[in-house]
Design a protein around this motif. Sequence first.
Motif, short mmCIF file in Angstrom:
data_model
loop_
_atom_site.label_atom_id
_atom_site.label_comp_id
_atom_site.label_asym_id
_atom_site.label_seq_id
_atom_site.Cartn_x
_atom_site.Cartn_y
_atom_site.Cartn_z
N THR A 70 1.00 -1.23 -0.20
CA THR A 70 -0.05 -0.05 -0.08
C THR A 70 0.83 1.08 0.11
N GLN A 74 -2.15 7.58 -4.24
CA GLN A 74 -2.23 7.07 -5.09
C GLN A 74 -1.83 8.17 -6.26
N MET A 79 3.16 6.73 -7.85
CA MET A 79 3.13 5.27 -8.46
C MET A 79 4.14 5.28 -9.25
N LEU A 97 -0.33 -4.01 -10.53
CA LEU A 97 -1.17 -3.02 -10.03
C LEU A 97 -2.43 -3.73 -9.70
N ASP A 103 -2.44 -1.55 -3.03
CA ASP A 103 -2.10 -0.91 -4.45
C ASP A 103 -1.05 -1.87 -5.54
N TYR A 104 -0.31 -2.77 -5.02
CA TYR A 104 0.53 -3.74 -5.82
C TYR A 104 0.50 -4.99 -5.13
#
Length: 146
Positions: A70, A74, A79, A97, A103-104
Amino acid sequence: MDQIDRNIIAQLARESDLTSEALGERVGLSPSAAHRRVKALEQRGMILGYRARLSPAARGNPSTVFVSVTLTDQRQATMMQFEQALAHTAQVSEAHLMSGESDYLLKVLVREDDSYERIHREVLSALPGVHRLVTQFTIRTLASEL
């Protein structure tokens, strides 16, 4: 892409070092026709390349760890910085992603002569924009492309 092209891709996915002769036999083409089809698939970007499948011993008998990342936010800049730094992280074999809570999702290979603690502390936590890491250790791999 027709059924013959799909069959060629399936054959090469299983055994990427097939000769044109062997491939042609499997898909019902002459060696030269099989070769032309493969070259056309490469030019159209359907085949991106070929690689050797290495044994676990050749890869340092790695353990597989999945890490949900996380970021602090964003924003595009955050990113991009994360992704650029990640591209230079040898221990990460895959990065995705994601939608959802993190997030990843990273697939990390930990060689037997290394430790996940070190990778977590010195590598992953040091990536730009990281807010939180959640780690899951693999017990056993059932299927793999490697």
